[in-house]
Design a protein around this motif. Structure first.
Motif, short mmCIF file in Angstrom:
data_model
loop_
_atom_site.label_atom_id
_atom_site.label_comp_id
_atom_site.label_asym_id
_atom_site.label_seq_id
_atom_site.Cartn_x
_atom_site.Cartn_y
_atom_site.Cartn_z
N VAL A 194 6.19 26.09 0.80
CA VAL A 194 6.68 26.41 2.15
C VAL A 194 6.35 25.27 3.11
O VAL A 194 7.17 24.87 3.95
CB VAL A 194 6.08 27.74 2.65
N THR A 195 5.14 24.73 2.99
CA THR A 195 4.72 23.63 3.86
C THR A 195 5.60 22.41 3.68
O THR A 195 6.00 21.76 4.65
CB THR A 195 3.25 23.26 3.57
N THR A 228 0.99 25.62 8.74
CA THR A 228 1.77 26.29 7.70
C THR A 228 0.94 26.59 6.47
O THR A 228 1.02 27.69 5.91
CB THR A 228 2.99 25.42 7.30
N THR A 272 0.39 30.48 5.71
CA THR A 272 1.17 30.92 4.56
C THR A 272 0.27 31.31 3.40
O THR A 272 0.53 32.31 2.71
CB THR A 272 2.13 29.80 4.10
N TYR A 273 -0.79 30.56 3.18
CA TYR A 273 -1.74 30.89 2.11
C TYR A 273 -2.32 32.29 2.33
O TYR A 273 -2.35 33.12 1.40
CB TYR A 273 -2.86 29.86 2.06
N ILE A 324 0.50 35.04 1.80
CA ILE A 324 0.87 35.25 0.40
C ILE A 324 -0.26 35.98 -0.34
O ILE A 324 -0.01 36.94 -1.09
CB ILE A 324 1.18 33.91 -0.28
N SER A 339 -1.13 31.60 -4.58
CA SER A 339 -1.08 31.53 -3.11
C SER A 339 -1.01 30.09 -2.64
O SER A 339 -0.23 29.75 -1.74
CB SER A 339 -2.31 32.21 -2.51
N ALA A 374 2.09 28.33 -0.72
CA ALA A 374 1.83 27.71 0.58
C ALA A 374 2.26 26.25 0.58
O ALA A 374 2.82 25.75 1.56
CB ALA A 374 0.34 27.83 0.93
#
Length: 271
Positions: free
Chosen positions: A226-227, A191, A195-196, A199, A219, A223
Motif C-alpha cells: 500500500v505504501t 502509510t 496500514t500495518y 491490517i 501485515s 503495508a
C-alpha cells in the motif's frame, strides 16, 4: 550502573546513530542494484541521447539484465559511494534520533500512540532528508548516468560531482528536490505505520491468524504494498527532478505536470 543489567542500559545517542548508519550501509550494498534499476525505470521516457535511444528497460530484473549486457555489471553500482554517504547521513539521523524525538513528544511516557510515532518519524525523516539531500542528488545522478560508448559522462567521480553541481547550480542544486523527498518520507511513515496496524487489527479481529510472526509478516507485506502504491508518484517526481539539468523543469510541480501531459498517469508508477 548499579542494579541494572547491561541490556537494561540504553545505548548512548552516538552508538545508536553509528549503529543505524552502519546497518543501513550494509543493507544498501546488498540492495543497490535494485535501487539503480528503479532509478533507470523512473527516468525512462524522458529525452534520451542518441546512443541510448534503442535501449528499453522492462521490469526490475529485465533492467538489471539489460544494464549488465550493455554497460557491464559495474554499472549496477554507479553511485555506490554517494549511496553509502547518504546512508551514513540519513539513517544515523532518521533512526538514531527517533527514540529521543519520540520521548520528547511524549515527555518520556511509555507506550506512545500511533500518531506520536508518526509525528516522530516524520520529524526525524525531515531532519534526515534535509541533512542528506546533497548525497541523494549525487547518488541519483550517478545511477542515471549511462556508461555507453558515444555517451558523455556527466560526472567522473563523487567529489567532482559535488563540486560540479555547486559550481554550476549552487547550493540550490545540491538541495534540489528536498521538498518532494520530505513529502515522500512523510507519506511512507504515515502509510506504513497506519496500514500495518489496520491490517494486523483486521487479521486478529477476524481470527485469520494469531498474533505471531506470520501475522506480522503478512501485515508488513500488505503495508509495504500500500505504501509503494501511494508514495510511488512522489518518488518518481523526486527522482526526475533531482536528476534534471538546470532549466528542464521549473519546479517539482512542473515536473509532475510535464510527466502527466506527455506520458500519462502510468508514468508515475515507473519503477
Amino acid at each position: 550502573m548499579v542494579g541494572l543489567k547491561p541490556s537494561d542500559v540504553p545505548p548512548p545517542l552516538g552508538v545508536k546513530m553509528a549503529s543505524a548508519g552502519a546497518a543501513a550501509c550494509i543493507a544498501d550494498m546488498v540492495t543497490f542494484p535494485l535501487d539503480t534499476a528503479k532509478v533507470r525505470l523512473q527516468i525512462q521516457g524522458e529525452k534520451a541521447v542518441e546512443a541510448a535511444k534503442n535501449i528499453r528497460y522492462r521490469g526490475v530484473f529485465g533492467t538489471i539484465s539489460t544494464m549488465i549486457r550493455t554497460e557491464g555489471p559495474r554499472s549496477l553500482y554507479n553511485g555506490l559511494v554517494a549511496g553509502l554517504q547518504r546512508q551514513v547521513c540519513f539513517a544515523s539521523v532518521r533512526i538514531g534520533l527517533y527514540d529521543n524525538v519520540r520521548d520528547f513528544y511524549t515527555g518520556g511516557k511509555d507506550n506512545p500512540g500511533v500518531l506520536v510515532r508518526i509525528l516522530a518519524g516524520c520529524t526525524t525523516g525531515a531532519m534526515a532528508v534535509s541533512f542528506a539531500q546533497p548525497t541523494d542528488v549525487v547518488k541519483v545522478r550517478f545511477q542515471a548516468q549511462m556508461n555507453l560508448d558515444g555517451v558523455a559522462r556527466r560526472y567522473n567521480g563523487t567529489m567532482q560531482a559535488y563540486k560540479h553541481i555547486f559550481q554550476n547550480e549552487g547550493f540550490r542544486g545540491l538541495w534540489k528536490g528536498t521538498l518532494p523527498n520530505i513529502t515522500r518520507n512523510a507519506l511512507v511513515n504515515c502509510t506504513e505505520l497506519v496500514t500495518y496496524d489496520l491490517i494486523k487489527e483486521a487479521i486478529l479481529k477476524h481470527k485469520l491468524m494469531s498474533d505471531n510472526l506470520p501475522c506480522h509478516f503478512v501485515s508488513a507485506f500488505g503495508a509495504g504494498f500500500v505504501t509503494t502504491v501511494i508514495a510511488s508518484p512522489v518518488d518518481v517526481v523526486k527522482t526526475r527532478y533531482m536528476n534534471s539539468p538546470p532549466g528542464q523543469y521549473k519546479s517539482a510541480i512542473n515536473c509532475a505536470w510535464t510527466m502527466l501531459t506527455k506520458e500519462g498517469p502510468t508514468a508515475f508508477y515507473k519503477g
